[in-house]
Design a protein around this motif. Structure first.
Motif, PDB file in Angstrom:
ATOM      1  N   MET A 171      46.723 -20.506  63.948  1.00 53.07           N
ATOM      2  CA  MET A 171      45.895 -19.304  63.832  1.00 53.07           C
ATOM      3  C   MET A 171      44.644 -19.461  64.678  1.00 53.07           C
ATOM      4  SD  MET A 171      44.862 -17.459  60.313  1.00 53.07           S
ATOM      5  CE  MET A 171      46.037 -18.415  59.338  1.00 53.07           C
ATOM      6  N   SER A 172      44.620 -18.793  65.778  1.00 56.53           N
ATOM      7  CA  SER A 172      43.518 -19.002  66.694  1.00 56.53           C
ATOM      8  C   SER A 172      42.370 -18.031  66.453  1.00 56.53           C
ATOM      9  CB  SER A 172      44.011 -18.856  68.131  1.00 56.53           C
ATOM     10  OG  SER A 172      44.690 -17.636  68.292  1.00 56.53           O
ATOM     11  N   TYR A 173      42.631 -16.960  65.749  1.00 61.18           N
ATOM     12  CA  TYR A 173      41.557 -16.015  65.462  1.00 61.18           C
ATOM     13  C   TYR A 173      41.770 -15.500  64.053  1.00 61.18           C
ATOM     14  CZ  TYR A 173      45.281 -12.797  66.625  1.00 61.18           C
ATOM     15  OH  TYR A 173      46.473 -12.139  66.669  1.00 61.18           O
ATOM     16  N   SER A 174      40.701 -15.031  63.459  1.00 54.60           N
ATOM     17  CA  SER A 174      40.832 -14.663  62.064  1.00 54.60           C
ATOM     18  C   SER A 174      40.850 -13.154  61.816  1.00 54.60           C
ATOM     19  CB  SER A 174      39.715 -15.296  61.270  1.00 54.60           C
ATOM     20  OG  SER A 174      38.464 -14.913  61.810  1.00 54.60           O
ATOM     21  N   ARG A 175      39.707 -12.541  61.805  1.00 53.68           N
ATOM     22  CA  ARG A 175      39.659 -11.137  61.410  1.00 53.68           C
ATOM     23  C   ARG A 175      38.455 -10.458  62.043  1.00 53.68           C
ATOM     24  NH1 ARG A 175      41.515  -7.669  57.275  1.00 53.68           N
ATOM     25  NH2 ARG A 175      43.201  -9.098  56.953  1.00 53.68           N
ATOM     26  N   GLN A 176      38.489  -9.158  62.069  1.00 51.32           N
ATOM     27  CA  GLN A 176      37.407  -8.418  62.708  1.00 51.32           C
ATOM     28  C   GLN A 176      36.051  -8.650  62.058  1.00 51.32           C
ATOM     29  OE1 GLN A 176      40.298  -5.775  62.512  1.00 51.32           O
ATOM     30  NE2 GLN A 176      39.637  -4.335  64.071  1.00 51.32           N
ATOM     31  N   ALA A 177      36.057  -9.269  60.916  1.00 49.75           N
ATOM     32  CA  ALA A 177      34.812  -9.652  60.268  1.00 49.75           C
ATOM     33  C   ALA A 177      34.050  -8.478  59.684  1.00 49.75           C
ATOM     34  CB  ALA A 177      33.905 -10.422  61.219  1.00 49.75           C
ATOM     35  N   THR A 178      34.669  -7.328  59.662  1.00 44.76           N
ATOM     36  CA  THR A 178      33.999  -6.189  59.029  1.00 44.76           C
ATOM     37  C   THR A 178      34.228  -6.212  57.527  1.00 44.76           C
ATOM     38  OG1 THR A 178      35.829  -5.073  60.116  1.00 44.76           O
ATOM     39  CG2 THR A 178      33.629  -4.292  60.592  1.00 44.76           C
ATOM     40  N   ILE A 188      62.861  -8.036  56.652  1.00 46.20           N
ATOM     41  CA  ILE A 188      61.706  -7.265  57.119  1.00 46.20           C
ATOM     42  C   ILE A 188      61.736  -7.176  58.635  1.00 46.20           C
ATOM     43  CG2 ILE A 188      59.198  -7.157  57.227  1.00 46.20           C
ATOM     44  CD1 ILE A 188      59.085  -8.611  54.574  1.00 46.20           C
ATOM     45  N   ALA A 189      62.010  -8.327  59.253  1.00 46.75           N
ATOM     46  CA  ALA A 189      62.076  -8.353  60.720  1.00 46.75           C
ATOM     47  C   ALA A 189      63.130  -7.376  61.222  1.00 46.75           C
ATOM     48  CB  ALA A 189      62.385  -9.767  61.188  1.00 46.75           C
ATOM     49  N   LYS A 190      64.254  -7.357  60.551  1.00 44.13           N
ATOM     50  CA  LYS A 190      65.327  -6.447  60.968  1.00 44.13           C
ATOM     51  C   LYS A 190      64.898  -4.997  60.788  1.00 44.13           C
ATOM     52  CE  LYS A 190      69.422  -7.786  60.175  1.00 44.13           C
ATOM     53  NZ  LYS A 190      70.707  -8.176  59.549  1.00 44.13           N
ATOM     54  N   GLY A 191      64.194  -4.745  59.697  1.00 44.50           N
ATOM     55  CA  GLY A 191      63.730  -3.386  59.444  1.00 44.50           C
ATOM     56  C   GLY A 191      62.718  -2.901  60.466  1.00 44.50           C
ATOM     57  N   LEU A 192      61.957  -3.826  61.022  1.00 44.94           N
ATOM     58  CA  LEU A 192      60.932  -3.446  61.988  1.00 44.94           C
ATOM     59  C   LEU A 192      61.497  -3.321  63.392  1.00 44.94           C
ATOM     60  CD1 LEU A 192      57.922  -5.593  60.771  1.00 44.94           C
ATOM     61  CD2 LEU A 192      58.461  -3.217  60.277  1.00 44.94           C
ATOM     62  N   GLY A 193      62.565  -4.020  63.643  1.00 47.43           N
ATOM     63  CA  GLY A 193      63.210  -3.890  64.942  1.00 47.43           C
ATOM     64  C   GLY A 193      62.785  -4.916  65.958  1.00 47.43           C
ATOM     65  N   ASP A 194      61.669  -4.685  66.622  1.00 47.99           N
ATOM     66  CA  ASP A 194      61.323  -5.532  67.759  1.00 47.99           C
ATOM     67  C   ASP A 194      60.016  -6.290  67.564  1.00 47.99           C
ATOM     68  OD1 ASP A 194      59.897  -3.275  67.647  1.00 47.99           O
ATOM     69  OD2 ASP A 194      59.923  -2.856  69.794  1.00 47.99           O
ATOM     70  N   VAL A 195      59.800  -6.791  66.379  1.00 49.72           N
ATOM     71  CA  VAL A 195      58.593  -7.561  66.147  1.00 49.72           C
ATOM     72  C   VAL A 195      58.898  -9.042  66.372  1.00 49.72           C
ATOM     73  CG1 VAL A 195      59.052  -7.874  63.693  1.00 49.72           C
ATOM     74  CG2 VAL A 195      56.712  -7.980  64.527  1.00 49.72           C
ATOM     75  N   SER A 196      57.924  -9.752  66.932  1.00 49.25           N
ATOM     76  CA  SER A 196      58.121 -11.183  67.123  1.00 49.25           C
ATOM     77  C   SER A 196      57.873 -11.897  65.802  1.00 49.25           C
ATOM     78  CB  SER A 196      57.165 -11.708  68.181  1.00 49.25           C
ATOM     79  OG  SER A 196      55.847 -11.732  67.686  1.00 49.25           O
ATOM     80  N   GLU A 197      58.446 -13.092  65.669  1.00 50.99           N
ATOM     81  CA  GLU A 197      58.272 -13.833  64.423  1.00 50.99           C
ATOM     82  C   GLU A 197      56.806 -14.136  64.162  1.00 50.99           C
ATOM     83  OE1 GLU A 197      60.748 -17.094  65.291  1.00 50.99           O
ATOM     84  OE2 GLU A 197      62.528 -16.239  64.343  1.00 50.99           O
ATOM     85  N   LYS A 198      56.113 -14.476  65.207  1.00 55.33           N
ATOM     86  CA  LYS A 198      54.706 -14.818  65.027  1.00 55.33           C
ATOM     87  C   LYS A 198      53.897 -13.622  64.534  1.00 55.33           C
ATOM     88  CE  LYS A 198      50.493 -15.090  67.332  1.00 55.33           C
ATOM     89  NZ  LYS A 198      49.868 -14.657  68.575  1.00 55.33           N
ATOM     90  N   SER A 199      54.138 -12.483  65.155  1.00 53.13           N
ATOM     91  CA  SER A 199      53.397 -11.297  64.751  1.00 53.13           C
ATOM     92  C   SER A 199      53.706 -10.923  63.310  1.00 53.13           C
ATOM     93  CB  SER A 199      53.731 -10.129  65.673  1.00 53.13           C
ATOM     94  OG  SER A 199      53.250 -10.389  66.969  1.00 53.13           O
ATOM     95  N   LEU A 200      54.975 -10.956  62.974  1.00 49.15           N
ATOM     96  CA  LEU A 200      55.358 -10.604  61.612  1.00 49.15           C
ATOM     97  C   LEU A 200      54.748 -11.582  60.621  1.00 49.15           C
ATOM     98  CD1 LEU A 200      56.829  -9.019  59.531  1.00 49.15           C
ATOM     99  CD2 LEU A 200      58.925 -10.263  60.088  1.00 49.15           C
ATOM    100  N   SER A 201      54.866 -12.843  60.952  1.00 49.96           N
ATOM    101  CA  SER A 201      54.306 -13.870  60.080  1.00 49.96           C
ATOM    102  C   SER A 201      52.817 -13.655  59.877  1.00 49.96           C
ATOM    103  CB  SER A 201      54.552 -15.246  60.701  1.00 49.96           C
ATOM    104  OG  SER A 201      53.953 -16.252  59.927  1.00 49.96           O
ATOM    105  N   PHE A 202      52.155 -13.316  60.962  1.00 51.39           N
ATOM    106  CA  PHE A 202      50.707 -13.145  60.887  1.00 51.39           C
ATOM    107  C   PHE A 202      50.311 -11.931  60.050  1.00 51.39           C
ATOM    108  CE2 PHE A 202      46.423 -12.446  62.459  1.00 51.39           C
ATOM    109  CZ  PHE A 202      45.943 -13.737  62.482  1.00 51.39           C
TER     110      PHE A 202
END
Lengths: 121, 121
Positions: free
Chosen positions: A1-8, A51-65
DNA sequence: CAGTATCCGTGCTGATACTG
DNA sequence: CAGTATCAGCACGGATACTG
């Protein structure tokens, strides 16, 4: 995890009333979160791969995140079954389910917007 | 303007019901839009420089861009007075005002979220 | 299967300087 | 005053390869 959140999120220095609104927005903003929500809304726990199948074209990393963020925000519950092969299921928490009315509100306004701007196509 | 929009707007290929929700989200998502909205909510038209002052540390380009997007989305009206020096005033349209209920919904949920996650400070 | 690690492209946002 | 043009930084999301 290289970045966290918008901090708002915490709005420590808030002197304005928009803090809670921004918190809500930052939590539901994310390319896949709404769709993940829709999938989990069915009620039964859903596995990562489903979930990944339901979303279609999401990468594992993005989904995991996105899932991790939603879990950290208390929107979804993550259940790990110590099996081989591993199985992890996700489901909405009560807090997550309570987002329903927010999405309904956004849906109503979104429809009005589309109509107002004649964006049918 | 080197880029336009996240392109989730029209939802041409939508076979899902989340189109309107995503449209609404993409429209109100933007670092300054909520605060701009709050400023314009007072009712009287507000000048560019006054909005900038109300936001504090926004760059002219960013403010200009956010205002232009909100104008294109039909949320705010832009009135130019052909004077010297130039004067431009912004105000909420009826469509913009109708966002009120959406923000209220987000506010309610955001407060519940903060409470649930004990994020007071 | 369900991730994590690493690298990388793009777009959002800001800073600064310039214009009508 | 109210912008626009240009440059730059960094957050976000994606691709691929690797691991328990």
């Amino acid at each position: 995890m290289s970045y966290s959140r918008q901090a708002t999120l915490s709005c420590d220095n808030n002197s304005d009333a928009s803090c809670s609104v921004e918190a809500a927005l930052s939590i539901i903003s994310g390319k896949w979160k709404l769709k993940i929500y829709k999938i989990l809304q069915q009620g039964t726990p859903v596995r990562f791969s489903m979930i990944a199948k339901g979303l279609g074209d999401v990468s594992e990393k993005s989904l995991s995140f996105q899932l991790r963020e939603m879990e950290n925000d208390g929107l979804i519950a993550r259940t790990v079954y110590p099996e081989v092969p591993p199985r992890v299921e996700y489901s909405l928490t009560d807090l997550g389910k309570s987002l329903q009315i927010v999405f309904e509100s956004l849906d109503v306004w979104g429809k009005a917007y589309i109509k107002a701007n004649k964006l049918g196509v």
